[in-house]
Design an enzyme around this catalytic site. Structure first.
Site, PDB file in Angstrom:
ATOM      1  N   LYS A 118       0.845  -1.204   0.000  1.00  0.00           N
ATOM      2  CA  LYS A 118       0.000   0.000   0.000  1.00  0.00           C
ATOM      3  C   LYS A 118       0.876   1.248   0.000  1.00  0.00           C
ATOM      4  CE  LYS A 118      -3.861  -2.142   2.370  1.00  0.00           C
ATOM      5  NZ  LYS A 118      -4.299  -2.659   3.655  1.00  0.00           N
ATOM      6  N   ASP A 173     -11.625   2.965   3.893  1.00  0.00           N
ATOM      7  CA  ASP A 173     -11.995   1.539   3.887  1.00  0.00           C
ATOM      8  C   ASP A 173     -13.505   1.365   3.720  1.00  0.00           C
ATOM      9  OD1 ASP A 173     -10.169  -0.565   4.020  1.00  0.00           O
ATOM     10  OD2 ASP A 173      -9.699  -0.174   6.133  1.00  0.00           O
ATOM     11  N   GLN A 196      -5.285  -1.461   9.553  1.00  0.00           N
ATOM     12  CA  GLN A 196      -5.239  -2.808   8.986  1.00  0.00           C
ATOM     13  C   GLN A 196      -5.900  -3.803   9.938  1.00  0.00           C
ATOM     14  OE1 GLN A 196      -4.010  -3.583   5.897  1.00  0.00           O
ATOM     15  NE2 GLN A 196      -4.452  -5.756   6.162  1.00  0.00           N
TER      16      GLN A 196
END
Ligand code: GUN
Length: 297
Positions: A54, A121, A98
């Protein structure tokens, strides 16, 4: 029949290039560089690989990357404090914590603490609700990537029967919402579904997101189905070369029956990070009240 392979790697590269071009325009017109903060708690090896990828792709797209690593035994209050700081930081347009998080931390509480306007997200209940009422703001990256691959394959999905296998908040549920918005008839199947092969057999579109290697067999599929395989399962290779990645669908069997299928690796996986960059660009554009170019709308 041999199915067409849906090239997620190429689609992701094309999307990243569109995002990078728009990010460069935003910087030139407004002097704003989109910034993504990624928080990794603990040292799960798979998560470390994702976070590294990422960060690299964020920089490659001309965006700012802020990485925060915390030890596995970090107190929940420390993580919450970091989230509050990132919420308040004007250089950070997107925040990703995460998952999974260690057991001492209430993951739901952390997701609720992220500013919904920075929730790239799409996991905050506000964004989940907006998607459910047909006013999507941030759509979770993996289902968004699946949807873009599907629509590139078949622009009009209206009336098709889609079977989503898996009911997670990260993939299954938002995927079902996206397919509903495309006017599909949607079935969500899961571990308690009776006679799963008979359900899958009715599908024009199969989305497999269960995390069980090769579970969906070729003879479950209706001939001509489009198969999107979200699974990324590491299994022992036949040779001495170590591990290999396989999806949730038995690829060799499905290839003989489906009209089109995403391979693993090289299908859905690369699209997920490209969609994260797209969501970060969108967050920065909204924060700046900058109209997104058509190519990334
Ligand atoms: N872990 C696996 N997939 C995801 C994702 O899309 N977002 C976050 N935050 N964690 C994940």
């Amino acid at each position: 029949m041999t199915a067409l392979l849906i090239d997620g790697k190429a689609a992701a590269q094309a999307l990243r290039e569109r995002v990078a071009r728009a990010a460069s325009e935003l910087r030139q017109e407004r002097g704003v560089t989109p910034g993504l903060a990624v928080v990794l708690v603990g040292d799960d090896p798979a998560s470390q690989v994702y976070v590294r990828n990422k960060a690299r792709q964020t920089l490659d797209a001309g965006m700012a990357s802020f990485e925060h690593r915390l030890p596995a035994d970090v107190p929940a209050t420390t993580l919450m404090q970091l989230v509050a700081e990132l919420n308040a930081d004007p250089a950070v347009h997107g925040i990703l914590v995460q998952l999974p998080l260690p057991s001492q931390i209430d993951a739901e509480a952390v997701l609720r603490a992220i500013d919904p306007a920075k929730d790239v997200d799409g996991f905050h209940p506000i964004n989940v609700g907006l998607l459910a009422v047909g006013q999507p703001r941030f759509v979770p990256c993996t289902p968004l990537g699946c949807s873009l691959l599907l629509k590139a394959q078949r622009p009009d999905l209206a009336g098709l029967h889609a079977v989503v296998i898996g009911r997670s908040n990260i993939v299954g549920k938002p995927m079902a919402q996206l397919l509903l918005a495309e006017h599909c008839t949607v079935t969500i199947a899961h571990s308690k579904t009776r006679d799963l092969p008979a359900v899958v057999c009715q599908a024009d579109i199969v989305i497999a997101a269960v995390g069980r290697p090769g579970m969906v067999r070729g003879n479950w599929l209706r001939p001509g189905a489009i198969v999107i395989d979200v699974g990324i399962n590491r299994i022992a290779a036949d040779t001495a070369s170590g591990n290999r990645l396989v999806g949730d669908v038995n690829f060799d069997e499905a290839l003989q029956v489906a009209a089109a299928i995403t391979p693993v690796p090289g299908g859905v996986g690369p699209m997920t990070i490209a969609c994260l960059l797209l969501n970060t660009l969108r967050a920065a554009a909204w924060a700046t009240q900058w109209a997104l170019p058509e190519a990334v709308r």
